[in-house]
Write an enzyme that holds these catalytic residues in place. Sequence first.
Site, PDB file in Angstrom:
ATOM      1  N   GLY A 185       0.833  -1.199   0.000  1.00  0.00           N
ATOM      2  CA  GLY A 185       0.000   0.000   0.000  1.00  0.00           C
ATOM      3  C   GLY A 185       0.865   1.244   0.000  1.00  0.00           C
ATOM      4  O   GLY A 185       1.913   1.288   0.646  1.00  0.00           O
ATOM      5  N   GLY A 200      -0.542   4.578   0.261  1.00  0.00           N
ATOM      6  CA  GLY A 200      -1.284   5.767   0.674  1.00  0.00           C
ATOM      7  C   GLY A 200      -0.481   6.546   1.692  1.00  0.00           C
ATOM      8  O   GLY A 200       0.743   6.398   1.767  1.00  0.00           O
ATOM      9  N   LEU A 201      -1.165   7.368   2.470  1.00  0.00           N
ATOM     10  CA  LEU A 201      -0.441   8.194   3.435  1.00  0.00           C
ATOM     11  C   LEU A 201       0.433   7.353   4.344  1.00  0.00           C
ATOM     12  O   LEU A 201       1.610   7.650   4.543  1.00  0.00           O
ATOM     13  CB  LEU A 201      -1.436   8.980   4.280  1.00  0.00           C
ATOM     14  CG  LEU A 201      -2.027  10.213   3.625  1.00  0.00           C
ATOM     15  CD1 LEU A 201      -2.953  10.903   4.602  1.00  0.00           C
ATOM     16  CD2 LEU A 201      -0.938  11.171   3.207  1.00  0.00           C
ATOM     17  N   ALA A 202      -0.143   6.296   4.917  1.00  0.00           N
ATOM     18  CA  ALA A 202       0.622   5.501   5.872  1.00  0.00           C
ATOM     19  C   ALA A 202       1.761   4.759   5.172  1.00  0.00           C
ATOM     20  O   ALA A 202       2.910   4.802   5.620  1.00  0.00           O
ATOM     21  CB  ALA A 202      -0.307   4.522   6.580  1.00  0.00           C
ATOM     22  N   HIS A 219     -21.264   8.426   6.661  1.00  0.00           N
ATOM     23  CA  HIS A 219     -21.251   9.875   6.554  1.00  0.00           C
ATOM     24  C   HIS A 219     -22.611  10.383   6.091  1.00  0.00           C
ATOM     25  O   HIS A 219     -23.147   9.900   5.113  1.00  0.00           O
ATOM     26  CB  HIS A 219     -20.161  10.264   5.548  1.00  0.00           C
ATOM     27  CG  HIS A 219     -19.742  11.682   5.650  1.00  0.00           C
ATOM     28  ND1 HIS A 219     -20.539  12.707   5.254  1.00  0.00           N
ATOM     29  CD2 HIS A 219     -18.608  12.257   6.129  1.00  0.00           C
ATOM     30  CE1 HIS A 219     -19.911  13.850   5.466  1.00  0.00           C
ATOM     31  NE2 HIS A 219     -18.735  13.600   6.000  1.00  0.00           N
ATOM     32  N   ARG A 273     -22.308  12.913  13.162  1.00  0.00           N
ATOM     33  CA  ARG A 273     -22.510  12.131  11.943  1.00  0.00           C
ATOM     34  C   ARG A 273     -23.431  10.932  12.142  1.00  0.00           C
ATOM     35  O   ARG A 273     -24.358  10.710  11.362  1.00  0.00           O
ATOM     36  CB  ARG A 273     -21.165  11.605  11.443  1.00  0.00           C
ATOM     37  CG  ARG A 273     -20.312  12.668  10.818  1.00  0.00           C
ATOM     38  CD  ARG A 273     -18.962  12.114  10.410  1.00  0.00           C
ATOM     39  NE  ARG A 273     -18.174  13.169   9.755  1.00  0.00           N
ATOM     40  CZ  ARG A 273     -16.935  13.007   9.333  1.00  0.00           C
ATOM     41  NH1 ARG A 273     -16.324  11.849   9.477  1.00  0.00           N
ATOM     42  NH2 ARG A 273     -16.294  13.991   8.748  1.00  0.00           N
ATOM     43  N   GLU A 302      -5.646   3.248   8.252  1.00  0.00           N
ATOM     44  CA  GLU A 302      -7.026   2.777   8.398  1.00  0.00           C
ATOM     45  C   GLU A 302      -7.095   1.252   8.498  1.00  0.00           C
ATOM     46  O   GLU A 302      -8.064   0.705   9.025  1.00  0.00           O
ATOM     47  CB  GLU A 302      -7.871   3.271   7.207  1.00  0.00           C
ATOM     48  CG  GLU A 302      -9.380   3.117   7.414  1.00  0.00           C
ATOM     49  CD  GLU A 302     -10.211   3.601   6.229  1.00  0.00           C
ATOM     50  OE1 GLU A 302      -9.670   4.317   5.364  1.00  0.00           O
ATOM     51  OE2 GLU A 302     -11.405   3.262   6.176  1.00  0.00           O
ATOM     52  N   ARG A 314     -14.681   7.957  14.332  1.00  0.00           N
ATOM     53  CA  ARG A 314     -13.530   8.819  14.054  1.00  0.00           C
ATOM     54  C   ARG A 314     -13.983  10.253  13.849  1.00  0.00           C
ATOM     55  O   ARG A 314     -14.974  10.508  13.168  1.00  0.00           O
ATOM     56  CB  ARG A 314     -12.803   8.341  12.804  1.00  0.00           C
ATOM     57  CG  ARG A 314     -11.594   9.184  12.450  1.00  0.00           C
ATOM     58  CD  ARG A 314     -10.921   8.705  11.183  1.00  0.00           C
ATOM     59  NE  ARG A 314     -11.769   8.825  10.007  1.00  0.00           N
ATOM     60  CZ  ARG A 314     -12.001   9.964   9.361  1.00  0.00           C
ATOM     61  NH1 ARG A 314     -11.470  11.087   9.778  1.00  0.00           N
ATOM     62  NH2 ARG A 314     -12.779   9.977   8.293  1.00  0.00           N
ATOM     63  N   LEU A 334      -6.139  11.513   8.272  1.00  0.00           N
ATOM     64  CA  LEU A 334      -4.857  11.895   7.676  1.00  0.00           C
ATOM     65  C   LEU A 334      -3.791  11.918   8.761  1.00  0.00           C
ATOM     66  O   LEU A 334      -2.667  11.465   8.577  1.00  0.00           O
ATOM     67  CB  LEU A 334      -4.981  13.270   7.022  1.00  0.00           C
ATOM     68  CG  LEU A 334      -6.026  13.378   5.905  1.00  0.00           C
ATOM     69  CD1 LEU A 334      -6.062  14.791   5.347  1.00  0.00           C
ATOM     70  CD2 LEU A 334      -5.714  12.400   4.791  1.00  0.00           C
TER      71      LEU A 334
END
Lengths: 225, 636, 256
Positions: B41, B43-45, B267, B331, B425, B435, B441
């Site tokens: 992966g 992504g950000l992580a 959401h 939410r 995540e 969350r 992020l």
Amino acid sequence: MGWLMKFVNSSIGKKFVMALTGSLLIMFLCVHLIGNLTLYFGEEAFNSYVSTLDIVKPIVRVVEFILALIFIFHIYFGVVLWFNNKKAKPVRYKINASSDSSTLSSRWMIWTGGFVLIFLVMHLSTFWYAFNFSGEVEIDGVHQYYIIVTDWFKDPVYASVYVLAMIFLGFHLNHGFQSFFQTFGWNHKKYMPLIKKLGTLYAIIVSLGFASLPIYFFISSLGDK
Amino acid sequence: MIKLESKVPEGKLADKWMNYKFKMKVVNPANKRKYDIIVIGSGLAGASAAATMGELGYKVKVFTFHDSSRRAHSIAAQGGINAAKNYQNDADSVFRLFYDTIKGGDFRSREANTYRLAEVSNNIIDQCVAQGVPFAREYGGTLANRSFGGAQVSRTFYARGETGQQLLLGAYSSMNRQVKLGNVEIFPRREFLDIVLVNDHAQGVIVRNLLNGNIEKYSAQAVILATGGYSNVYFLSTNAMNSNTTAIWRAHKQGAAFANPCYTQIHPTCLPVHGEGQSKLVLMSESLRNDGRIWVSKKAGDTRSPDKITEDERDYYLERKYPAFGNLVPRDVASRNAKYVCDEGRGVGGGRAVYLDFSDAFHRIGKDGVKDKYGNLFDMYKNITGVDPYEIPMQIYPAPHYTMGGLWVDYNLMSNIPGLFVLGEANFSDHGANRLGASALMQGLSDGYFIIPYTIGNYLVTENPEKVGTDGSEFKEAERAVEDNIQKLLSLNGKQTVDEIHKRLGNILIDKVGMSRSEKGLVEAIQQIKELRNEFWKDAKLVGRADDLNLTLERAGRVADFLELGELMAVDALHRNESCGGHFREEYETPEGEAMRRDDEFAYVAAWEFEDVGKWQLNKEPLVFENVELAARSYK
Amino acid sequence: MNNENLNLALHIWRQESREAKGKFEEFIVTVSPDASILEMLDEINNRLEKEGKIPIAFESDCREGICGACGFVVNGRQHGPLPKTATCQLHMRNFKDGETIYLEPMRATPFPIIKDLIVDRSAFDKIQQSGAFISFNTGSAPDANAILVPKEAADASLDAAECIGCGACVAACINASAMLFVGAKVSQFALLPQGQLEKYERVQEMVAAMDEAGFGSCTNTYACEAECPKGISVINIAMMNRDFIVSKFRSKEVES
């Protein structure tokens, strides 16, 4: 000089050469046009302008040589870029919608330029050759420059090719003028719209200015008959 | 029974991470290059972890199923990233961010992890600015902040509505630098299909080259999964089309415990479904609820156009039920109530959508005023629906968006499989049962930039896993299993396409394991999912070859895993006899209709251990709260 | 939202592999005007799979216009006829009933076709790996507000950084030039104080990588800007040109 060769061989380097030579040619055209416009002031004015140039022939020769180099570079790099670009995009889309996203003059630079080149050859072989090498420039101590030029302009074929070439030149300049600003990196939100308008104006003035001459002399010649 | 050791360090909450860093074992700089680490992966992580470990000198291999590592779904995050910088001088602090996060998560996360997240949040902003992330600025050149739901301070850093994109590109650029330096190698268009355990330690992976179908084997001394969440189990969600659970699910089947699978976030302000062909849902910023009023008709099956429904025929149900917070309830409350009114048949035209009406705002601040605030959102709505929200009220409906659950990890972010780390995540760690906005992020980057680079070193020195090649029997077996599974899938020649089955799974889940859950519904869901899974393995239809780019096969593998995960979500939701955060059980609500948390019985992490398909063993990690008082939420 | 369905004749490029010869295949479809063009392809694919045929290969991921995975050519226009819209955001209501639509992959030598509408854009990654970063190790950053960035600079940098790397600029360019993409990537850093130290090295490395990948050169037609789903400005190309030219004429470069 290795760095310079490397620079010139890069994509932006080639563009830089195009822009530099192009901008010089734009300036040359301006001078050329001013000279040509003396035709409107009659035979004497034009002849004295040309003969003045004749007096400083060595300087003119140097300038001509530089000019030739500029042309050669402009043409050579233009063609090289065109071939490279063809290679990068050999296949076109089924539906041609490029006019939705760009102007005709920007896409047709190679063709408008090519036509101007053909014209240039013709132009050199007529006026420039005649003025420099034909030995017809002076008959009985009278300069024949004006006669030579206006005679050619009265030729309907020559005049129409000339006018057509000037239209192509206009398109070429319309894109080229603002284009060299962009390539040099002088694109600015505030000034670029103005530069683009100036470019179009310049292109119209130059192409109309040059084209007006054959039109004027051709039409006048109709009255002579 | 697996042993769940949280490995939270000793000491006071604020000192734990410092103590850990002091006591941990470190790898000698010259030795780092001897270690191979696999990251799944980008992504950000994943990207931030790869970049930082590359900087430290480890040899990192990154795998992504995308054509470019920059396309990971972190890129779609809009709002921002929290940090306890207190640049606005509004009394923010690490403790306050920690408290907001743990309270927002309904007290279902581990104190020490959540505190550490708040602690390193400040370093993230420093790091991102240094690497050139163009955050929003004040005219004086300092960083700008906005406020976000669930917090009373202004601590969210942002870059227009594209914060996720900018942060991801920042991490991607740092990773690219390491690619150039030769420390990181990226393998695009590779899908993780299984983890390889050697002596019970994670030592390698099996991936499929998506271009030519080759099954490839790679070995390493540690494996990191940073593969995101599983909202796509619902078929329709705000996640990207290719987001899936396969990586964490296959690891789960190899022994990694899956924690709190029922904690999903739905959401409230997404665009409603337009028809059968809908492929995904699009999120619109929650900020719309600041000025829009949510309503439905009082009559069921009312098909009149909204302008024909008079004021006294409308039910502004959030304002009616929650007079204090009105349309700004959290939410989960907003989403749940939208479901209720639509279940009663009172949704728009009797369908599944509610109105979000700006008429009052138009009167109050004018259409131009609304345009200034929400112009881009209104444009987006019009582009997608073809309806002008300045003329006709918007329609919205909730959509699955984020999953708090994930693989169980300890304080080191390591799963119960030694050497298998899980970030972002994909793990369960920091958000509890819910969350808060602008926290995803933060977690991805904190895990990647600031936590894993330390904890992985500690693991490598302590365990000193040996370098194994890919020729061992474990690799061969794993490869064979993967190939068999692919053949089994490709042999399916029934009548239903993979998407059709996935949609049916999604319908079961959103209905019974979505915004509102009941014992009866969950029992039914488990049964239905089991049946659907059997149906998949009999009646699905696949086309194409194994040795080719085969999108059908890719989807089928993912859906097969979703069909198993979906059941576990229902099992987890059924066992958790309380309501908390994103998990709302109809049997457990207060007389006022609020979520009823049952801290005495359920203050634990439910870590499920895989035994067989459809069969799990529950392990509990008790949650101990020493620094915060467990309060009930109320939005009346 | 409840308009009549559209009947369309689609001609979609089918090509089995990079080496194979491709051709257009015709599909007659009826589609809801509310569907996106990718959802229409989803439906066709579902139908093809049911018939045991190979579905049309195309890429997409976020379907919100931000990931840059999608993108093919619709009637000669990259990402279709709407300005500042990625393919995934293109809805069928923008087409007329009875229309014939041609879908083709992006055409450019550095973007070879992989299958049907999928092309290989890894050249973009290679360019970025050559220098699209600020050399800064994790952990060594000063406090974020220690580096003041003028708001104007941050905004201009973000304007460039919004690029989604979809390749539309290359696809739209008659020369398959990548200069808008590279220009945006160069400027994004060059506009910020943090990016100044490596400004000249960066532009040189990245332009060299771009040339290496075989992209054409820019003839300033600006089709890239017109077709960019994010509306990235060609000013970024000008800035790159300037930095590159300056970098080449700097004394450091002359000496080496």
